[in-house]
Design a protein around this motif. Sequence first.
Motif, PDB file in Angstrom:
ATOM      1  N   ALA A  54      84.015  70.558  73.552  1.00  0.00           N
ATOM      2  CA  ALA A  54      84.457  69.345  74.249  1.00  0.00           C
ATOM      3  C   ALA A  54      85.157  69.732  75.548  1.00  0.00           C
ATOM      4  CB  ALA A  54      85.406  68.537  73.367  1.00  0.00           C
ATOM      5  N   GLU A  55      84.427  69.653  76.654  1.00  0.00           N
ATOM      6  CA  GLU A  55      85.009  69.978  77.954  1.00  0.00           C
ATOM      7  C   GLU A  55      85.971  68.866  78.374  1.00  0.00           C
ATOM      8  OE1 GLU A  55      84.681  72.699  79.627  1.00  0.00           O
ATOM      9  OE2 GLU A  55      83.213  73.633  78.292  1.00  0.00           O
ATOM     10  N   GLN A  56      87.165  69.246  78.790  1.00  0.00           N
ATOM     11  CA  GLN A  56      88.155  68.238  79.161  1.00  0.00           C
ATOM     12  C   GLN A  56      88.015  67.873  80.627  1.00  0.00           C
ATOM     13  OE1 GLN A  56      92.170  68.931  77.798  1.00  0.00           O
ATOM     14  NE2 GLN A  56      92.994  67.430  79.238  1.00  0.00           N
ATOM     15  N   SER A  57      87.163  66.894  80.877  1.00  0.00           N
ATOM     16  CA  SER A  57      86.999  66.369  82.233  1.00  0.00           C
ATOM     17  C   SER A  57      87.939  65.188  82.463  1.00  0.00           C
ATOM     18  CB  SER A  57      85.551  65.910  82.431  1.00  0.00           C
ATOM     19  OG  SER A  57      85.205  64.944  81.463  1.00  0.00           O
ATOM     20  N   PHE A  58      88.754  64.869  81.458  1.00  0.00           N
ATOM     21  CA  PHE A  58      89.650  63.710  81.494  1.00  0.00           C
ATOM     22  C   PHE A  58      91.085  64.188  81.276  1.00  0.00           C
ATOM     23  CE2 PHE A  58      87.419  64.379  77.507  1.00  0.00           C
ATOM     24  CZ  PHE A  58      88.464  64.722  76.658  1.00  0.00           C
ATOM     25  N   ARG A  59      92.029  63.322  81.628  1.00  0.00           N
ATOM     26  CA  ARG A  59      93.431  63.608  81.338  1.00  0.00           C
ATOM     27  C   ARG A  59      93.790  62.974  79.997  1.00  0.00           C
ATOM     28  NH1 ARG A  59      96.935  62.158  86.567  1.00  0.00           N
ATOM     29  NH2 ARG A  59      98.378  63.647  85.633  1.00  0.00           N
ATOM     30  N   ILE A  60      94.835  63.481  79.369  1.00  0.00           N
ATOM     31  CA  ILE A  60      95.209  63.020  78.032  1.00  0.00           C
ATOM     32  C   ILE A  60      96.661  62.550  78.015  1.00  0.00           C
ATOM     33  CG2 ILE A  60      95.692  63.791  75.665  1.00  0.00           C
ATOM     34  CD1 ILE A  60      93.231  65.486  75.765  1.00  0.00           C
ATOM     35  N   ALA A  61      96.869  61.395  77.384  1.00  0.00           N
ATOM     36  CA  ALA A  61      98.212  60.887  77.120  1.00  0.00           C
ATOM     37  C   ALA A  61      98.348  60.681  75.619  1.00  0.00           C
ATOM     38  CB  ALA A  61      98.443  59.568  77.860  1.00  0.00           C
ATOM     39  N   VAL A  62      99.519  61.009  75.081  1.00  0.00           N
ATOM     40  CA  VAL A  62      99.719  60.898  73.633  1.00  0.00           C
ATOM     41  C   VAL A  62     101.078  60.255  73.339  1.00  0.00           C
ATOM     42  CG1 VAL A  62      98.371  62.992  73.232  1.00  0.00           C
ATOM     43  CG2 VAL A  62     100.871  63.136  73.313  1.00  0.00           C
TER      44      VAL A  62
END
Length: 264
Positions: A90-98
Amino acid sequence: MSGGLSGKRVLITRPYHQSPEMAERVRRDGGLPVIVPLIETVPPSDRETIEKRDRLLQQLYQYDWVIFTSANGVAFFLQRYRELFPNQKAEQSFRIAVVGTKTARYAEEEGFQVDVIPESYHAEGLVEALLPHIATGEKVLFPRARIARNVLPEALRERGIEVDEIIVYDTVMPANSSEKIKTLLKQNKIDIVTFTSSSAVKHFVKIIKEDETINLSDLMNNVVFACIGPVAADTARKKGLRVDVVPQEDYTVEGLIRALHAYF
């Protein structure tokens, strides 16, 4: 810190895979953990939900952000992604918020870089923390439980942000838990009931109402009810339970045990 829960029998209602950590924390404070999960997380089974989930996971590249509000969300998201693309990372082309440091830690252990973690561990806190970083017109994917609140997606949509929600897991009552709970309560073998989710609260109240031999008023005179945070506590109160213990700020298992320690 030790001994605050000395001899107290503490009912842990978390899923099986999340209970040992909390049980050990209860033991360290002198308590006697009693594990009877009131929730079990499973992948969705209806065709419409599955088709939407899989379609949007196959289009993961189009999203600017992915938001997770639980470690379960991360786990079921990755489980299905890996099933769809077994030979592809899973390539992280997105930003992540948790929401929460535990969810962040789990996501990072799975290889993700987490960009936003709110100071307050709930959806409202995440909205506040996220807004300075997200722009109108950006696209967000929100992998969620079927029963998750709508606070987060609605607040973002009001600000012109496109949010796609996918249900990656359902929360169900484990088999045999109902009878175990009834037996423990009837035999007065529980001193403290802990809830770490609204689902557990709802299932507990449903069990009580099914059995006419269990009097809720008598139960509340003999048992302390503790909730991990304000959302679960609000659900408990609406369901007619008295909430005795809620952490002030740290809505984690550690925070809950500290709050119980202070209470006793």
